[in-house]
Motif scaffolding. Structure first.
Motif: not given
Length: 235
Positions: A102-106, A132-133, A138-139, A160-161
């Motif tokens: 999360y530190e990197t991606n968000v 993103s990816s 979530l769908t 997702a975040a």
């Protein structure tokens, strides 16, 4: 797009390097964001064109601030830097791994985006592209078309975040004319993880999808999620 300026984070390898290459090929000045100066210099030499090294570690505030001071005006920001972690379900993953990813991606995306907003606001056509990816949808994760249940939980939940942040930034920056979109690049032949390294497709193909979002016309979409081929991805 001549005289336009772009920054791609994590651009010394993989999809980020291909994005930088294609932007430079389109005539843009491209800052190659790299936390390692030597690797970044090699990427600049290999890409050619009007590319410039920008030493930038998206997880360190001082590095981000120093990089932002070097860029007065910015037309395109591609938040590409990201890490994957292990192929684990959430019940088996260590919480420190979640924090690291999360530190990197968000958090890194928030820190970099906010630091470069003054430069983006000086542009006549500012664009932000978040890499993103599709695994963060979530769908798709809850539908029959996605058979992998709960794996790469830290990575996928971070994306997702990031998708949520894409929507929130698009809303917040709409009055500034800043378009913000997310891209699902597909599985690509990179060192993101073992699966990507052995089973991924051409990174250049994914990069082309990012270029389309980076070069959107003023009537283009904002706050949306697209696959590399331009088709919409459900949240």
């Amino acid at each position: 797009m001549d005289n336009s300026i772009a920054l791609v984070t994590g651009a010394n390898k993989g999809i980020g390097k291909e994005i930088a290459r294609q932007l430079a090929g389109a005539g843009l000045t491209v800052y190659v964001g790299s936390r390692d100066a030597a690797r970044g210099e090699r990427a600049v030499e290999e890409i050619g064109g009007d590319t410039r090294l920008l030493v930038l570690d998206v997880t360190h505030a001082a590095s981000i601030a120093d990089a932002a001071r070097q860029v007065d005006t910015l037309d395109i920001l591609v938040n590409n830097a990201g890490i994957s972690g292990d192929d684990e379900t959430p019940d088996r993953e260590d919480v420190d791994t979640f924090r690291l990813i999360y530190e990197t991606n968000v958090f890194g995306v928030v820190a970099v985006t906010n630091a470069f907003l003054p430069a983006l606001r000086r542009s006549a056509h500012p664009r932000i592209v978040n890499i993103s990816s599709g695994t963060g949808s979530l769908t798709w994760a809850t539908g029959p078309q996605f058979p992998h249940r709960g794996t790469y939980a830290a990575y996928r939940s971070s994306k997702a975040a990031l998708n949520a942040l894409t929507v929130y930034y698009a809303h917040a920056l709409a009055d500034d004319g800043i378009k913000v979109n997310a891209l699902a690049p597909g599985l690509r032949r990179t060192d993101l993880n073992a699966t990507a390294a052995t089973s991924g497709g051409d990174p250049a193909e994914a990069a082309a999808g990012a270029i389309r979002l980076a070069l959107l016309k003023n009537d283009g979409p904002s706050g949306e999620f697209f696959s590399w081929d331009g088709t919409p991805v459900p949240w």
